[in-house]
Design an enzyme around this catalytic site. Structure first.
Site, PDB file in Angstrom:
ATOM      1  N   GLY A 212       0.822  -1.204   0.000  1.00  0.00           N
ATOM      2  CA  GLY A 212       0.000   0.000   0.000  1.00  0.00           C
ATOM      3  C   GLY A 212       0.852   1.248   0.000  1.00  0.00           C
ATOM      4  N   ASP A 213       0.634   2.120   0.983  1.00  0.00           N
ATOM      5  CA  ASP A 213       1.429   3.351   1.089  1.00  0.00           C
ATOM      6  C   ASP A 213       2.361   3.293   2.297  1.00  0.00           C
ATOM      7  OD1 ASP A 213      -0.584   3.479   2.983  1.00  0.00           O
ATOM      8  OD2 ASP A 213      -0.974   5.616   2.720  1.00  0.00           O
ATOM      9  N   GLU A 214       2.805   2.084   2.632  1.00  0.00           N
ATOM     10  CA  GLU A 214       3.728   1.889   3.750  1.00  0.00           C
ATOM     11  C   GLU A 214       5.117   1.535   3.221  1.00  0.00           C
ATOM     12  OE1 GLU A 214       0.745   0.329   7.299  1.00  0.00           O
ATOM     13  OE2 GLU A 214       1.802  -1.135   6.063  1.00  0.00           O
TER      14      GLU A 214
END
Length: 298
Positions: A212-214
């Site tokens: 994801g956005d990690e």
């Protein structure tokens, strides 16, 4: 004795095969070079015969090694590796799988060495690509989750590891970018974030996209203050505008990043260290939400 028919058949096979066939005498001078080798080197049969083979196919930095290997093979020791790098007439380097045979007189005395080579460059490149894909995030080109945990396992190894520091970064406002500009813009944002993380990374650091956005940055050393300073630099870098349209039309967006840190020492479990950094990140994110008067994340 072989029959003339068999001799002719053997010559025809050598002439027709796509394999690179080279035979040299005990001094390394070419005795035979089939058409495939002539095409490979860009030289005629007349130009090849009599030339030292290391001047024909050997890459410059391995000339002395080739000389020594030939002598060892003639002495009865298998010294030439199964794969070598050869150079073409255009100067390109190709990976060659070699079969080496010593030719002997009836009394067993060696008089020549034959090399049969198969160009396996494309095959090895495909293998390398598969290996890269197995450890690379396809969107950003960063290390993927599997590669991240392999690095952590090495740096946290109970006997050989020297510990590490983790920066666990979660983007703030990424969902809003996706909702407003679309998933293609969101993908461009992730790629741009990855580029900034690479710029921040040191030569011994590993940057990975966890999902994801990690993102996670693994740094050498276990200095808590230095790690906290790097987290501040990372968040400052993420605060600068991003162009998510890809058109350079000034439609830039601003996001943020919440970053948690954790230190891991030899013998610790990689999952435990990552979870500790993850929890620290959520602590930072929750505190910022409280300060803005927004509800904490569920």
């Amino acid at each position: 004795m072989t029959s003339p028919a068999l001799d002719g058949l053997a010559r025809a096979t050598v002439e027709a095969t796509a394999a690179l066939v080279l035979v040299c005498d005990g001094g390394g001078r070419v005795l035979l070079a089939n058409p495939a080798l002539q095409r490979f080197t860009g030289r005629s049969r007349e130009e090849l015969v009599g030339a030292p083979f290391w001047e024909v196919v050997t890459i410059p930095e391995e000339v002395e090694l080739a000389r020594a290997a030939l002598a060892m093979v003639l002495s009865g020791r298998p010294a030439i590796p199964g794969e070598v790098d050869w150079t073409t007439g255009d100067g390109d380097r190709r990976r060659i799988e070699l079969q080496t045979s010593v030719l002997t007189h009836d009394d067993g005395r060696p008089y020549a060495v034959s090399f049969i080579g198969i160009d396996v460059t494309a095959h090895r490149e495909r293998e390398a690509q598969v290996r890269r894909q197995a450890v690379t995030d396809p969107l950003t080109g960063l290390a993927n989750r599997s590669a991240l945990f392999a690095v952590l396992a090495a740096r946290l190894h109970v006997e050989t590891g020297d510990g590490c520091g983790l920066l666990f970064c979660d983007l703030d406002g990424f969902k809003e970018v996706n909702d407003r500009y679309g998933h293609a813009a969101g993908d461009r944002l992730l790629v741009a974030v990855a580029a900034r993380l690479r710029e921040l990374a040191g030569p011994d650091d590993v940057v990975a996209r966890l999902g994801g956005d990690e993102f996670v940055l693994v740094a050498r050393g276990t200095d808590a203050d230095a790690l906290a300073a790097r987290a501040r630099r990372l968040e400052a870098a993420m605060a600068a505008p991003f162009d998510v349209t890809g058109a350079g039309d000034g439609a830039a967006v601003r996001i943020g990043a919440s970053t948690g840190t954790a230190l891991g020492g030899p013998g610790e479990d990689p999952d435990t260290v990552v979870n500790r950094a993850d929890m620290a990140m959520y602590g930072v994110k929750s505190l910022r939400r409280v300060r803005r008067g927004a509800p904490s994340p569920s």
